[in-house]
Design a protein around this motif. Structure first.
Motif, PDB file in Angstrom:
ATOM      1  N   GLN A   7       0.865  -1.182   0.000  1.00 49.58           N
ATOM      2  CA  GLN A   7       0.000   0.000   0.000  1.00 49.58           C
ATOM      3  C   GLN A   7       0.899   1.229   0.000  1.00 49.58           C
ATOM      4  O   GLN A   7       1.639   1.457   0.945  1.00 49.58           O
ATOM      5  CB  GLN A   7      -0.918   0.031   1.220  1.00 49.58           C
ATOM      6  CG  GLN A   7      -1.814   1.258   1.209  1.00 49.58           C
ATOM      7  CD  GLN A   7      -2.730   1.303   2.418  1.00 49.58           C
ATOM      8  OE1 GLN A   7      -3.321   0.317   2.788  1.00 49.58           O
ATOM      9  NE2 GLN A   7      -2.817   2.481   3.023  1.00 49.58           N
ATOM     10  N   ALA A  89      -1.662  -4.348   4.653  1.00 51.94           N
ATOM     11  CA  ALA A  89      -2.279  -3.153   5.249  1.00 51.94           C
ATOM     12  C   ALA A  89      -3.406  -3.544   6.191  1.00 51.94           C
ATOM     13  O   ALA A  89      -3.534  -3.013   7.297  1.00 51.94           O
ATOM     14  CB  ALA A  89      -2.792  -2.229   4.149  1.00 51.94           C
ATOM     15  N   ARG A  90      -4.211  -4.508   5.796  1.00 55.89           N
ATOM     16  CA  ARG A  90      -5.331  -4.959   6.628  1.00 55.89           C
ATOM     17  C   ARG A  90      -4.826  -5.545   7.948  1.00 55.89           C
ATOM     18  O   ARG A  90      -5.366  -5.261   9.011  1.00 55.89           O
ATOM     19  CB  ARG A  90      -6.158  -5.987   5.860  1.00 55.89           C
ATOM     20  CG  ARG A  90      -7.416  -6.423   6.583  1.00 55.89           C
ATOM     21  CD  ARG A  90      -8.250  -7.456   5.844  1.00 55.89           C
ATOM     22  NE  ARG A  90      -7.616  -8.625   5.256  1.00 55.89           N
ATOM     23  CZ  ARG A  90      -6.928  -9.570   5.902  1.00 55.89           C
ATOM     24  NH1 ARG A  90      -6.728  -9.485   7.171  1.00 55.89           N
ATOM     25  NH2 ARG A  90      -6.426 -10.602   5.261  1.00 55.89           N
ATOM     26  N   ARG A  93      -3.135  -2.600  10.180  1.00 53.02           N
ATOM     27  CA  ARG A  93      -3.885  -1.364  10.417  1.00 53.02           C
ATOM     28  C   ARG A  93      -4.042  -1.031  11.897  1.00 53.02           C
ATOM     29  O   ARG A  93      -3.843   0.090  12.314  1.00 53.02           O
ATOM     30  CB  ARG A  93      -5.249  -1.424   9.750  1.00 53.02           C
ATOM     31  CG  ARG A  93      -6.018  -0.131   9.928  1.00 53.02           C
ATOM     32  CD  ARG A  93      -7.159   0.001   8.957  1.00 53.02           C
ATOM     33  NE  ARG A  93      -7.744   1.322   9.036  1.00 53.02           N
ATOM     34  CZ  ARG A  93      -7.272   2.419   8.461  1.00 53.02           C
ATOM     35  NH1 ARG A  93      -6.183   2.355   7.743  1.00 53.02           N
ATOM     36  NH2 ARG A  93      -7.878   3.583   8.597  1.00 53.02           N
ATOM     37  N   ASN A  94      -4.375  -1.989  12.720  1.00 53.11           N
ATOM     38  CA  ASN A  94      -4.572  -1.734  14.149  1.00 53.11           C
ATOM     39  C   ASN A  94      -3.494  -2.373  15.015  1.00 53.11           C
ATOM     40  O   ASN A  94      -3.643  -2.427  16.239  1.00 53.11           O
ATOM     41  CB  ASN A  94      -5.964  -2.213  14.580  1.00 53.11           C
ATOM     42  CG  ASN A  94      -7.056  -1.412  13.895  1.00 53.11           C
ATOM     43  OD1 ASN A  94      -7.004  -0.190  13.862  1.00 53.11           O
ATOM     44  ND2 ASN A  94      -8.022  -2.104  13.316  1.00 53.11           N
ATOM     45  N   TYR A 119       4.712  -0.031   8.361  1.00 57.65           N
ATOM     46  CA  TYR A 119       3.385   0.331   7.874  1.00 57.65           C
ATOM     47  C   TYR A 119       2.710   1.230   8.902  1.00 57.65           C
ATOM     48  O   TYR A 119       2.791   0.988  10.107  1.00 57.65           O
ATOM     49  CB  TYR A 119       2.503  -0.901   7.648  1.00 57.65           C
ATOM     50  CG  TYR A 119       1.100  -0.515   7.243  1.00 57.65           C
ATOM     51  CD1 TYR A 119       0.808  -0.218   5.925  1.00 57.65           C
ATOM     52  CD2 TYR A 119       0.088  -0.373   8.194  1.00 57.65           C
ATOM     53  CE1 TYR A 119      -0.471   0.190   5.554  1.00 57.65           C
ATOM     54  CE2 TYR A 119      -1.191   0.029   7.825  1.00 57.65           C
ATOM     55  CZ  TYR A 119      -1.451   0.313   6.511  1.00 57.65           C
ATOM     56  OH  TYR A 119      -2.704   0.731   6.136  1.00 57.65           O
ATOM     57  N   HIS A 120       2.066   2.263   8.402  1.00 61.03           N
ATOM     58  CA  HIS A 120       1.168   3.079   9.215  1.00 61.03           C
ATOM     59  C   HIS A 120       0.003   3.444   8.312  1.00 61.03           C
ATOM     60  O   HIS A 120       0.202   3.764   7.130  1.00 61.03           O
ATOM     61  CB  HIS A 120       1.864   4.339   9.731  1.00 61.03           C
ATOM     62  CG  HIS A 120       1.031   5.081  10.724  1.00 61.03           C
ATOM     63  ND1 HIS A 120       0.050   5.972  10.343  1.00 61.03           N
ATOM     64  CD2 HIS A 120       1.010   5.034  12.077  1.00 61.03           C
ATOM     65  CE1 HIS A 120      -0.534   6.461  11.426  1.00 61.03           C
ATOM     66  NE2 HIS A 120       0.019   5.905  12.497  1.00 61.03           N
ATOM     67  N   HIS A 121      -1.205   3.409   8.862  1.00 62.57           N
ATOM     68  CA  HIS A 121      -2.380   3.631   8.009  1.00 62.57           C
ATOM     69  C   HIS A 121      -2.377   4.996   7.322  1.00 62.57           C
ATOM     70  O   HIS A 121      -2.962   5.154   6.260  1.00 62.57           O
ATOM     71  CB  HIS A 121      -3.683   3.413   8.789  1.00 62.57           C
ATOM     72  CG  HIS A 121      -3.931   4.427   9.859  1.00 62.57           C
ATOM     73  ND1 HIS A 121      -3.395   4.316  11.123  1.00 62.57           N
ATOM     74  CD2 HIS A 121      -4.642   5.572   9.838  1.00 62.57           C
ATOM     75  CE1 HIS A 121      -3.777   5.355  11.840  1.00 62.57           C
ATOM     76  NE2 HIS A 121      -4.535   6.133  11.093  1.00 62.57           N
TER      77      HIS A 121
END
Length: 189
Positions: A7, A89-90, A93-94, A119-121
């Protein structure tokens, strides 16, 4: 062919100033929300960016935080790198922040590189090359960059003596280290 699992940056971060602001906000948020009580932090150090520039098809910047000095790399297009299981990403995400995600190998200016997937949203996937993860010896940002400048100087001298050439390090070093903190591109707020 690009990696569908990667992403990239959202369209609103196309401009360099917007990317810098988002990176600063994300890392200040990480400090506030996830790392605030960590006794290993050097809270006299700011969250700041230095020397954002373009290298090949990547935007590259130096990020100083109370927990690290690192180079962050953001590709223009999804790179030919496989996103490891657990790092979509999914899936991230959290998930809680990790300084060093999985190690990936890639080429930049025809030089083999290693970096950690992150990764950071708000930023999507990006690569992180840690420069220093022990910030305890440094009281100020100036002290961090002075020490890093000495490392670069020593490396350049050794490469000269060995008659070797490293175009990527020359490009990175020239722009990162020959600027004062008050120069363009510095964001300290």
């Amino acid at each position: 062919m690009s990696n569908a699992g990667w992403q990239g940056l959202p369209p609103e971060l196309t401009a360099d100033d917007d990317l810098e602001q988002a990176v600063l906000e994300v890392h200040k948020g990480i400090l506030r929300e996830q790392l605030a009580g960590d006794p290993m932090l050097k809270l006299t150090l700011p969250v700041m960016i230095r020397a954002l520039r373009r290298i090949d098809t990547w935007r590259v910047l130096l990020l100083l935080t109370p927990w690290m000095l690192a180079r962050l790399l953001f590709p223009d297009e999804p790179p030919e790198l496989e996103v490891p299981p657990g790092w979509s990403a999914r899936e991230r995400r959290n998930a809680p922040y990790l300084v060093l995600g999985p190690n990936l190998s890639f080429d930049l200016l025809t030089q083999p590189q290693q970096a950690h997937l992150n990764y950071h949203h708000r930023l999507g996937h990006y690569l992180l090359q840690p420069i220093c993860l022990d910030m305890s010896p440094y009281e100020t940002a100036d002290a961090v960059f002075t020490a890093w400048n000495q490392v670069i100087r020593t490396r350049d001298e050794n490469m000269m003596q060995a008659k070797r050439d490293c175009p990527l390090q020359k490009e990175i070093s020239r722009r990162e280290l020959l600027r004062r903190f008050t120069g363009p591109g510095d964001k300290t707020s």
